[in-house]
Design an enzyme around this catalytic site. Sequence first.
Site, PDB file in Angstrom:
ATOM      1  N   ASP A  69      24.610  22.631 -31.518  1.00 55.66           N
ATOM      2  CA  ASP A  69      23.591  22.708 -30.481  1.00 55.66           C
ATOM      3  C   ASP A  69      23.910  21.619 -29.462  1.00 55.66           C
ATOM      4  O   ASP A  69      23.708  20.434 -29.713  1.00 55.66           O
ATOM      5  CB  ASP A  69      22.207  22.506 -31.114  1.00 55.66           C
ATOM      6  CG  ASP A  69      21.100  22.424 -30.075  1.00 55.66           C
ATOM      7  OD1 ASP A  69      21.403  22.308 -28.868  1.00 55.66           O
ATOM      8  OD2 ASP A  69      19.926  22.457 -30.472  1.00 55.66           O
ATOM      9  N   LYS A 105      19.346  22.031 -18.130  1.00 56.65           N
ATOM     10  CA  LYS A 105      19.310  20.613 -18.517  1.00 56.65           C
ATOM     11  C   LYS A 105      20.473  19.840 -17.897  1.00 56.65           C
ATOM     12  O   LYS A 105      20.610  18.643 -18.100  1.00 56.65           O
ATOM     13  CB  LYS A 105      19.342  20.485 -20.042  1.00 56.65           C
ATOM     14  CG  LYS A 105      18.095  21.046 -20.728  1.00 56.65           C
ATOM     15  CD  LYS A 105      18.129  20.749 -22.195  1.00 56.65           C
ATOM     16  CE  LYS A 105      17.165  21.593 -23.003  1.00 56.65           C
ATOM     17  NZ  LYS A 105      15.766  21.202 -22.838  1.00 56.65           N
ATOM     18  N   GLN A 151      21.619  18.941 -25.423  1.00 54.06           N
ATOM     19  CA  GLN A 151      21.471  17.586 -24.877  1.00 54.06           C
ATOM     20  C   GLN A 151      22.810  16.874 -24.660  1.00 54.06           C
ATOM     21  O   GLN A 151      22.858  15.872 -23.948  1.00 54.06           O
ATOM     22  CB  GLN A 151      20.589  16.728 -25.800  1.00 54.06           C
ATOM     23  CG  GLN A 151      19.160  17.215 -25.943  1.00 54.06           C
ATOM     24  CD  GLN A 151      18.410  17.301 -24.613  1.00 54.06           C
ATOM     25  OE1 GLN A 151      18.780  16.678 -23.615  1.00 54.06           O
ATOM     26  NE2 GLN A 151      17.354  18.098 -24.583  1.00 54.06           N
ATOM     27  N   CYS A 192       9.222  20.039 -29.852  1.00 54.26           N
ATOM     28  CA  CYS A 192       9.877  21.134 -30.595  1.00 54.26           C
ATOM     29  C   CYS A 192      10.738  20.603 -31.737  1.00 54.26           C
ATOM     30  O   CYS A 192      11.796  21.189 -32.043  1.00 54.26           O
ATOM     31  CB  CYS A 192      10.696  22.031 -29.683  1.00 54.26           C
ATOM     32  SG  CYS A 192       9.724  22.841 -28.417  1.00 54.26           S
ATOM     33  N   HIS A 229      16.037  20.701 -33.221  1.00 57.20           N
ATOM     34  CA  HIS A 229      15.046  21.361 -32.357  1.00 57.20           C
ATOM     35  C   HIS A 229      14.682  22.687 -33.038  1.00 57.20           C
ATOM     36  O   HIS A 229      15.506  23.268 -33.753  1.00 57.20           O
ATOM     37  CB  HIS A 229      15.707  21.607 -30.995  1.00 57.20           C
ATOM     38  CG  HIS A 229      14.818  22.168 -29.942  1.00 57.20           C
ATOM     39  ND1 HIS A 229      14.512  23.504 -29.850  1.00 57.20           N
ATOM     40  CD2 HIS A 229      14.181  21.567 -28.910  1.00 57.20           C
ATOM     41  CE1 HIS A 229      13.725  23.689 -28.798  1.00 57.20           C
ATOM     42  NE2 HIS A 229      13.510  22.534 -28.211  1.00 57.20           N
TER      43      HIS A 229
HETATM   44  N1  7TS Z   1      18.263  22.128 -28.636  1.00 53.20           N
HETATM   45  C1  7TS Z   1      17.928  20.907 -28.188  1.00 53.20           C
HETATM   46  C2  7TS Z   1      18.537  19.715 -28.820  1.00 53.20           C
HETATM   47  C3  7TS Z   1      17.009  20.799 -27.142  1.00 53.20           C
HETATM   48  O1  7TS Z   1      16.681  19.586 -26.692  1.00 53.20           O
HETATM   49  C4  7TS Z   1      16.444  21.962 -26.574  1.00 53.20           C
HETATM   50  C5  7TS Z   1      15.397  21.892 -25.494  1.00 53.20           C
HETATM   51  C6  7TS Z   1      16.863  23.203 -27.059  1.00 53.20           C
HETATM   52  C7  7TS Z   1      17.761  23.243 -28.086  1.00 53.20           C
HETATM   53  C8  7TS Z   1      16.377  24.475 -26.469  1.00 53.20           C
HETATM   54  O2  7TS Z   1      16.851  24.629 -25.189  1.00 53.20           O
HETATM   55  P1  7TS Z   1      16.373  25.852 -24.308  1.00 53.20           P
HETATM   56  O3  7TS Z   1      17.045  25.648 -22.998  1.00 53.20           O
HETATM   57  O4  7TS Z   1      16.807  27.071 -25.020  1.00 53.20           O
HETATM   58  O5  7TS Z   1      14.884  25.757 -24.219  1.00 53.20           O
HETATM   59  N2  7TS Z   1      14.639  20.732 -25.540  1.00 53.20           N
HETATM   60  C9  7TS Z   1      13.482  20.500 -24.871  1.00 53.20           C
HETATM   61  C10 7TS Z   1      12.823  19.289 -24.941  1.00 53.20           C
HETATM   62  O6  7TS Z   1      13.220  18.343 -25.579  1.00 53.20           O
HETATM   63  N3  7TS Z   1      11.709  19.362 -24.196  1.00 53.20           N
HETATM   64  O7  7TS Z   1      11.636  20.562 -23.637  1.00 53.20           O
HETATM   65  C11 7TS Z   1      12.738  21.294 -24.060  1.00 53.20           C
END
Ligand code: 7TS
Length: 408
Positions: A201, A227, A204, A366, A124
């Site tokens: 990371d 999430k 997910q 992303c 990501h």
């Molecule tokens: N890493 C992964 C694997 C992710 O899926 C996401 C968010 C992030 C980092 C960032 O997370 P955040 O909470 O800091 O935004 N992924 C997604 C997505 O797949 N669609 O919207 C956000």
Amino acid sequence: MTLDIARIRQDFPILNREVRPGVKVVYLDSTATSQKPLAVIEAMNDFYHRFNANIHRGVHTLAEEATAMYEQARVKIAKFINARNPHEIIYTRNTTESINLVAYTWARANLKSGDLVILTEMEHHSNLVPWHMLAAERGVQLEFIPVTENGLLDLETYKSLLARTPKLVSFTHMSNVLGTINPAAEIIKLAHDAGAITVVDGAQSVPHLKVDVHALDADFYAFSAHKMCGPTGIGALYGKSALLDAMPPFLGGGDMIKEVKLRSFRPNTVPAKFEAGTPAIAESVGFGAAVDYLTGIGMDKVAAHEHEITEYALERLEEIPGVKVFGPSADKKGGVASFTFDGVHPHDVAQILDRDGIAVRAGHHCAQPLHEKFGIPATTRASFYLYSTKDEVDKLVEGIYKVKKVFG
Ligand code: 7TS
């Protein structure tokens, strides 16, 4: 062992929402953010109704109670991922901030020009751009573990990259596009054998799998509450105590100090050292309630249910002529199905599905370099969680047949 889905769906009021009269939402976008159970909504509501005060700075009853709730949630989160000590959990805004915290503190204190950082092609943007910024500022070198045609990491190439003695290996435990669940323990062990520190990371993985940071031997592990049934605006960084203790602070301000003089300061101990300013207090309470909710159901059951739905979804999607699903087979992935549909742009697919209340995401999610690797600008992505049903998968499939009709 199976979940009582009808019962679970009652916990999520939004799943009864009609997006238009007579059109009930079919929420297939949990990878972007999950829906929230009543237990979380009510915990935050109750906090504002009865406990609201700033933390760590009052002697009055409300301030003491709010502080205790903030710290109790930290204990729950630590236990949820099997951290040894609650002080190994730093509250952040989200996964993005957690990774940036490592990049701005540990990495800037420990990496110099020419040092090697290994990432993967399936990251990501939040696990790419902080390292791009560091590379531009410090001249660190970036290398990438390639993704194979079937959406797995090429570990042979990883092993050859390790011979170049990297200082850091940062990778996603589960891809938000391919759904691939990477062999985190093996990647970490190999990194350690080569003398590197690891960042995982877990945006997910923590929501969908039973994660044990201690068994994985991860050095840093980043995730977001939103999430995993919790609120937006709060996330966590797990770090091994010895690393966190030795790192310089991140943001400067209130709470992160022991003592301030006009021209100097002494930082606080961990975790306060990394939590400058008034944090997301009600959100921490919601985060704790989300952990309680998932623990009450059992992460093994959550993962087993998602596996069943994903297996069914892949089977149904692959029978549609013109649909190509990316990523490995169901046994190697979590609840994500990203696909292209011959001749129709993913945004058009998503828009037509929305007419029937079906919420999917279209775009590069992303993860632009990953899409580039597969030679496509975008995919349509359906993603599943503990409340997803086979009936919803059927509606998705019917919806795609309607797209086919519209576009001939
Ligand atoms: N890493 C992964 C694997 C992710 O899926 C996401 C968010 C992030 C980092 C960032 O997370 P955040 O909470 O800091 O935004 N992924 C997604 C997505 O797949 N669609 O919207 C956000």
